[in-house]
Design an enzyme around this catalytic site. Structure first.
Site, PDB file in Angstrom:
ATOM      1  N   HIS A 156      67.642  59.481  24.970  1.00  0.00           N
ATOM      2  CA  HIS A 156      67.394  58.491  25.572  1.00  0.00           C
ATOM      3  C   HIS A 156      68.966  58.689  26.304  1.00  0.00           C
ATOM      4  O   HIS A 156      68.876  57.400  27.413  1.00  0.00           O
ATOM      5  CB  HIS A 156      66.747  57.621  25.605  1.00  0.00           C
ATOM      6  CG  HIS A 156      64.669  57.321  25.534  1.00  0.00           C
ATOM      7  ND1 HIS A 156      64.255  58.084  24.775  1.00  0.00           N
ATOM      8  CD2 HIS A 156      64.077  56.656  26.249  1.00  0.00           C
ATOM      9  CE1 HIS A 156      62.968  58.140  24.648  1.00  0.00           C
ATOM     10  NE2 HIS A 156      62.996  57.383  25.772  1.00  0.00           N
ATOM     11  N   ASN A 157      69.189  59.005  26.158  1.00  0.00           N
ATOM     12  CA  ASN A 157      70.930  58.839  26.060  1.00  0.00           C
ATOM     13  C   ASN A 157      71.819  59.618  27.325  1.00  0.00           C
ATOM     14  O   ASN A 157      71.637  61.488  26.831  1.00  0.00           O
ATOM     15  CB  ASN A 157      72.242  59.490  24.378  1.00  0.00           C
ATOM     16  CG  ASN A 157      73.681  58.973  24.383  1.00  0.00           C
ATOM     17  OD1 ASN A 157      73.902  59.888  25.357  1.00  0.00           O
ATOM     18  ND2 ASN A 157      74.001  58.059  23.695  1.00  0.00           N
ATOM     19  N   ALA A 158      72.098  59.542  27.569  1.00  0.00           N
ATOM     20  CA  ALA A 158      72.637  60.350  28.591  1.00  0.00           C
ATOM     21  C   ALA A 158      73.523  61.232  28.658  1.00  0.00           C
ATOM     22  O   ALA A 158      73.665  62.417  29.296  1.00  0.00           O
ATOM     23  CB  ALA A 158      72.715  59.274  30.530  1.00  0.00           C
ATOM     24  N   ASP A 202      69.626  66.006  14.991  1.00  0.00           N
ATOM     25  CA  ASP A 202      69.790  64.951  13.957  1.00  0.00           C
ATOM     26  C   ASP A 202      71.102  64.801  13.059  1.00  0.00           C
ATOM     27  O   ASP A 202      70.959  66.160  12.706  1.00  0.00           O
ATOM     28  CB  ASP A 202      68.507  64.279  13.011  1.00  0.00           C
ATOM     29  CG  ASP A 202      68.149  63.261  12.185  1.00  0.00           C
ATOM     30  OD1 ASP A 202      68.724  62.255  13.145  1.00  0.00           O
ATOM     31  OD2 ASP A 202      68.493  62.761  11.042  1.00  0.00           O
ATOM     32  N   PHE A 225      84.572  59.364  17.974  1.00  0.00           N
ATOM     33  CA  PHE A 225      83.453  58.441  17.857  1.00  0.00           C
ATOM     34  C   PHE A 225      82.703  58.269  16.805  1.00  0.00           C
ATOM     35  O   PHE A 225      83.237  59.585  15.438  1.00  0.00           O
ATOM     36  CB  PHE A 225      82.084  58.350  18.755  1.00  0.00           C
ATOM     37  CG  PHE A 225      81.488  59.935  18.611  1.00  0.00           C
ATOM     38  CD1 PHE A 225      80.244  59.963  18.097  1.00  0.00           C
ATOM     39  CD2 PHE A 225      81.813  60.896  19.440  1.00  0.00           C
ATOM     40  CE1 PHE A 225      79.679  60.669  18.226  1.00  0.00           C
ATOM     41  CE2 PHE A 225      81.488  61.887  19.552  1.00  0.00           C
ATOM     42  CZ  PHE A 225      80.011  61.932  18.467  1.00  0.00           C
ATOM     43  N   ASP A 240      84.830  59.032  13.456  1.00  0.00           N
ATOM     44  CA  ASP A 240      85.145  60.380  13.582  1.00  0.00           C
ATOM     45  C   ASP A 240      86.685  59.998  12.814  1.00  0.00           C
ATOM     46  O   ASP A 240      87.759  60.737  12.437  1.00  0.00           O
ATOM     47  CB  ASP A 240      85.820  60.895  14.738  1.00  0.00           C
ATOM     48  CG  ASP A 240      84.258  62.111  14.929  1.00  0.00           C
ATOM     49  OD1 ASP A 240      83.883  61.804  14.400  1.00  0.00           O
ATOM     50  OD2 ASP A 240      84.394  62.413  16.429  1.00  0.00           O
ATOM     51  N   LYS A 256      87.916  69.672  18.312  1.00  0.00           N
ATOM     52  CA  LYS A 256      86.675  69.206  17.822  1.00  0.00           C
ATOM     53  C   LYS A 256      85.897  69.878  17.818  1.00  0.00           C
ATOM     54  O   LYS A 256      84.780  70.511  17.270  1.00  0.00           O
ATOM     55  CB  LYS A 256      86.072  68.093  17.708  1.00  0.00           C
ATOM     56  CG  LYS A 256      85.518  66.911  16.893  1.00  0.00           C
ATOM     57  CD  LYS A 256      85.340  65.534  17.387  1.00  0.00           C
ATOM     58  CE  LYS A 256      84.129  65.495  16.571  1.00  0.00           C
ATOM     59  NZ  LYS A 256      82.863  64.459  17.355  1.00  0.00           N
ATOM     60  N   HIS A 273      80.436  70.112  13.222  1.00  0.00           N
ATOM     61  CA  HIS A 273      79.318  70.297  12.545  1.00  0.00           C
ATOM     62  C   HIS A 273      77.733  70.778  13.784  1.00  0.00           C
ATOM     63  O   HIS A 273      77.081  71.903  13.530  1.00  0.00           O
ATOM     64  CB  HIS A 273      78.678  69.171  11.750  1.00  0.00           C
ATOM     65  CG  HIS A 273      78.868  68.299  13.003  1.00  0.00           C
ATOM     66  ND1 HIS A 273      79.439  67.239  13.056  1.00  0.00           N
ATOM     67  CD2 HIS A 273      77.737  67.066  13.190  1.00  0.00           C
ATOM     68  CE1 HIS A 273      79.303  66.593  13.197  1.00  0.00           C
ATOM     69  NE2 HIS A 273      78.439  66.345  13.626  1.00  0.00           N
TER      70      HIS A 273
END
Length: 209
Positions: free
Chosen positions: A15-17, A75, A166, A169, A189, A194
């Site tokens: 749900h994250n734009a 995830d 963020f 980090d 980065k 990962h």
């Protein structure tokens, strides 16, 4: 032989734009028309898994079953060797404020402080080895699925350094570097992270690149 993502709509189980934009950009050369679970009005399932793989599959399957379309979920999180792999799947939970702690939302400095406090409690000689994990899961409405796991090893530092990242980090120094993720140019980065590792495996398997 792993089933392949075909042309057409691919639901990104978020749900994250910002996350939709990031994943769509990574896949834009390969054909899928990425749409978010949020734009389809799909509910967010509770992340009850005990591992990154379980949670990624849970989210991908929920989106695929609800939409009738193939779905991709991720995830990810930080694991600290001296803390028996914690925070792990609870990486984001460690940043959640309780009702008595003020404004709702995530406090990543608080989360970094929890990690550092637990390490200091282990003593000055406690190893500071840590790694970020990312699991990508693709699910189809008929139940078939594929999983791709990425990892970036490094070590923790204190105090936090850098402003370009963020989450955790600012305290994570990737292996082979002397700066934190938050001090690295974002492009550099993203090339070693990962998530980059997991997407490289997905692209190799799904698109042969």
């Amino acid at each position: 032989m792993t089933r392949k993502i075909g042309p057409g709509k691919l639901v990104i189980a978020t749900h994250n734009a910002g996350k939709l934009k990031e994943i769509a950009a990574l896949l834009e050369d390969f054909g899928p028309d990425c749409i978010s679970a949020g734009s389809l009005g799909l509910p967010e399932p509770a992340e009850t898994g005990k591992t990154f793989v379980e949670n990624a599959l849970l989210k991908a399957r929920a989106a695929a079953e609800a939409s009738g379309l193939p779905a991709l979920a991720d995830d990810s999180g930080l694991s600290v060797a001296a803390l028996d792999g914690r925070p792990g799947v609870y990486t984001a939970d460690w940043a959640e404020r309780q009702w008595f702690e003020g404004d709702p939302g995530r406090d990543w400095f608080m989360a970094m402080g929890k990690v550092e406090g637990l390490l200091q409690a282990k003593g000055a000689d406690a190893p500071r080895d840590a790694w970020f994990s990312c699991v990508l899961a693709i699910a189809w409405p008929d139940g078939e699925h594929a999983v791709y796991e990425g990892r970036c090893d490094g070590a923790l530092t204190w105090p936090p350094r850098g402003t370009m990242g963020f989450g955790y980090d600012p305290i994570f120094v990737p292996q082979g570097r002397d700066v934190t993720f938050a001090e690295l140019d974002p492009a550099e980065k993203h090339a070693i992270s990962h998530r980059a590792d997991a997407f490289a495996k997905l692209k190799a398997d799904q698109f042969g690149v």
